[in-house]
Design a protein around this motif. Structure first.
Motif, mmCIF file in Angstrom:
data_model
loop_
_atom_site.group_PDB
_atom_site.id
_atom_site.type_symbol
_atom_site.label_atom_id
_atom_site.label_comp_id
_atom_site.label_asym_id
_atom_site.label_seq_id
_atom_site.Cartn_x
_atom_site.Cartn_y
_atom_site.Cartn_z
ATOM 1 N N LYS A 120 0.861 -1.175 0.000
ATOM 2 C CA LYS A 120 0.000 0.000 0.000
ATOM 3 C C LYS A 120 0.899 1.226 0.000
ATOM 4 C CE LYS A 120 -4.255 1.423 2.121
ATOM 5 N NZ LYS A 120 -4.997 1.633 3.318
ATOM 6 N N ILE A 121 0.664 2.140 -0.929
ATOM 7 C CA ILE A 121 1.418 3.396 -0.898
ATOM 8 C C ILE A 121 0.637 4.330 0.026
ATOM 9 C CG2 ILE A 121 2.275 5.323 -2.286
ATOM 10 C CD1 ILE A 121 3.585 2.758 -3.132
ATOM 11 N N ALA B 6 -1.325 7.282 1.679
ATOM 12 C CA ALA B 6 -2.045 8.369 1.018
ATOM 13 C C ALA B 6 -1.223 9.654 0.998
ATOM 14 C CB ALA B 6 -3.384 8.604 1.713
ATOM 15 N N TYR C 117 1.175 9.527 -1.858
ATOM 16 C CA TYR C 117 0.447 9.753 -3.113
ATOM 17 C C TYR C 117 0.247 11.251 -3.324
ATOM 18 C CZ TYR C 117 -3.500 9.942 -6.339
ATOM 19 O OH TYR C 117 -4.314 10.243 -7.381
ATOM 20 N N GLU C 118 -0.216 11.927 -2.260
ATOM 21 C CA GLU C 118 -0.443 13.379 -2.345
ATOM 22 C C GLU C 118 0.866 14.107 -2.655
ATOM 23 O OE1 GLU C 118 -2.974 15.533 -1.956
ATOM 24 O OE2 GLU C 118 -4.537 14.011 -1.780
ATOM 25 N N GLU D 272 1.676 3.080 -7.581
ATOM 26 C CA GLU D 272 0.424 3.344 -6.851
ATOM 27 C C GLU D 272 -0.780 3.344 -7.798
ATOM 28 O OE1 GLU D 272 -1.084 3.657 -4.154
ATOM 29 O OE2 GLU D 272 -2.535 5.306 -4.180
ATOM 30 N N VAL E 262 -4.287 1.365 -7.600
ATOM 31 C CA VAL E 262 -5.616 1.994 -7.647
ATOM 32 C C VAL E 262 -6.430 1.420 -8.801
ATOM 33 C CG1 VAL E 262 -6.853 4.163 -7.936
ATOM 34 C CG2 VAL E 262 -4.793 4.118 -6.564
ATOM 35 N N TYR F 268 -8.986 11.270 -14.476
ATOM 36 C CA TYR F 268 -9.505 10.492 -13.348
ATOM 37 C C TYR F 268 -9.233 11.204 -12.033
ATOM 38 C CZ TYR F 268 -4.679 9.164 -13.349
ATOM 39 O OH TYR F 268 -3.323 9.243 -13.359
ATOM 40 N N PRO G 179 -13.555 13.396 -11.868
ATOM 41 C CA PRO G 179 -14.388 12.788 -10.824
ATOM 42 C C PRO G 179 -14.720 13.769 -9.706
ATOM 43 C CG PRO G 179 -12.564 11.344 -11.367
ATOM 44 C CD PRO G 179 -12.331 12.621 -12.103
ATOM 45 N N ALA G 180 -13.734 14.591 -9.315
ATOM 46 C CA ALA G 180 -13.982 15.540 -8.227
ATOM 47 C C ALA G 180 -15.054 16.547 -8.637
ATOM 48 C CB ALA G 180 -12.683 16.253 -7.847
ATOM 49 N N ILE H 289 -15.218 6.312 -13.322
ATOM 50 C CA ILE H 289 -13.868 6.068 -12.818
ATOM 51 C C ILE H 289 -13.418 4.659 -13.212
ATOM 52 C CG2 ILE H 289 -12.378 6.028 -10.795
ATOM 53 C CD1 ILE H 289 -14.287 7.977 -9.463
ATOM 54 N N LEU I 218 -10.155 4.700 -15.380
ATOM 55 C CA LEU I 218 -8.967 4.246 -14.665
ATOM 56 C C LEU I 218 -8.739 2.748 -14.819
ATOM 57 C CD1 LEU I 218 -6.861 5.529 -13.007
ATOM 58 C CD2 LEU I 218 -8.284 5.320 -10.994
#
Lengths: 313, 106
Positions: free
Chosen positions: A24-25, A27, A30-31, A203, A207, A263, A267-268, A283, A287
């Protein structure tokens, strides 16, 4: 040609995700990586922009954004009539495919660099310009004749969103500082770029694997759309670039931009403006199918097409 | 123990909303408009009707929003959330009675 390593990182993430690995990367990473990548892409474009007369960019920018805006208008009726999607779902998916993916663009640029193929550095300007018109059109398509559209909220979501702030910010900083001014920052932003892109793609593989479940709900039509739409849009991009006289590399990148599906920004924005659209559909397609398709098959295909068209039009 | 040190509690409502992180700012603005004096949010993850919400990337993140307020305000906010968000968003909403210190804050 040997395999492009960043794509192998993506495939590793995809496999790890499908195998339900505990990889798991975080969060936060990722940010952080996405902030780095957006700034670095903006800076690189800004440096190139400083070598360019802005007036010369005006006409290609208008043509590229104009044709880009047609994409969601073509996708919408196809999705609604042939795909039997609800109006909100069709509008949302159309907005995702009309907008662009920064990471797909970055991989396209890395692919060209690997081949030693030059491209117009100011392509980043088009990346920025192509991000939002499709989102506006998507909201309009969903809300047409149905009272108030939350366009104001979408505008804020998009323009104050971090991807535009960092891309445009980087572009301006690079443009104002120029190549010499940025020299001391080169090691961080340019030398490290590909390695960090590789971790980011690891990552993204994870996802993408987590969205595969959504595809079961999407149905066969949307799965087909997620492959045919990028091929169609990519062809349109390569043709447009050839008409504008861009280099082979520039044409391949414009084709990649048109073919890519957003993506992150889309989506946001759609979640806020068109809440009744099911995010799993758009998505999942963007994605789960289109992003991997473009990375592995699309980008080499657009490059091939761009080199075939060179000098023909 | 000195009697003057005894804490004095007042009954208030605690409205807890667990929802998609993408609408935190909308819910917070609605709560403020309907009379809440503040809220506390924290990142959340879990699974339910909308599948796994693992927070692995921004769009699969949830938030847990706690709003301490008077019962009437909690009712108004809950009714508004139900009418506005329940149909289209992942959202869980529940109410509890709690005892608070410094009731003038809520």
């Amino acid at each position: 040609m040997p395999f492009e390593p960043v794509i192998l990182f993506f495939l590793l993430g995809l496999l790890a995700g499908l195998a339900r690995s505990d990889l798991k990367i975080p969060a936060v990473l990722y940010e952080s990586l996405s902030i780095f990548l957006l700034l670095a892409i903006g800076l690189k474009g800004g440096v190139e922009l400083a070598r360019q007369s802005l007036a010369e960019l005006l006409l290609p920018a208008l043509v590229i954004v104009g044709i880009g805006a047609v994409l969601p208008l073509i996708a919408f009726p196809v999705l609604q009539r042939l795909g039997k999607l609800s109006r909100a779902d069709a509008a949302s998916v159309a907005a995702h495919y009309g907008s662009v993916s920064v990471v797909t663009f970055a991989v396209g640029a890395a692919y060209l660099a690997n081949l030693g193929q030059e491209y117009e550095g100011y392509m980043v300007v088009f990346l920025v310009l192509l991000e939002f018109p499709a989102l506006m059109i998507g909201v309009w398509l969903a809300r047409r004749g149905q009272g108030e559209a939350k366009l104001g909220k979408v505008l804020h979501e998009v323009f104050a969103g971090k991807s535009i702030v960092l891309l445009v910010g980087g572009l301006l900083i690079g443009w104002l500082a120029g190549a010499d001014g940025l020299k001391p920052l080169d090691k961080v932003f340019f030398d490290l770029f590909k390695g960090l892109l590789a971790i980011f793609l690891l990552e993204m593989g994870l996802v993408a694997a987590s969205r595969i479940g959504d595809l079961r709900r999407a149905g066969a039509f949307l799965l087909g759309f997620a492959v045919v739409m990028p091929l169609f849009a990519g062809t349109l991009g390569a043709l447009t670039a050839s008409l504008l006289g861009l280099s082979v590399g520039g044409a391949a990148l414009l084709a990649t931009l048109y073919a890519s599906a957003s993506y992150i920004a889309a989506p946001a924005a759609m979640r806020i403006a068109v809440p009744e659209a099911n995010p799993a559909l758009s998505i999942g397609a963007a994605l789960g199918i289109t992003f991997p398709f473009n990375l592995v098959i699309g980008i080499p295909a657009y490059y091939w097409l761009a080199s075939q068209l060179q000098g023909v039009l | 123990m000195n009697a003057s040190m005894t804490a004095s509690y007042t009954r208030r409502s605690l409205l807890t909303v667990i929802c998609e992180a993408s609408i935190e700012s909308l819910v917070a603005a609605d709560a403020r408009r309907l009379g809440a004096h503040g809220y506390t949010a924290s990142d959340a993850r879990g699974w339910g009707q909308h599948g796994q919400r693992d927070g692995g990337w921004p769009l699969s993140g949830n938030v847990r929003i706690d709003i301490l307020c008077e019962a009437a305000v909690a009712d108004a906010i809950a009714a508004h959330l139900q009418a506005t968000y329940f149909a289209s968003y992942a959202m869980v909403c529940y109410l509890s009675d709690v005892s608070v210190l410094r009731s003038d804050k809520f």
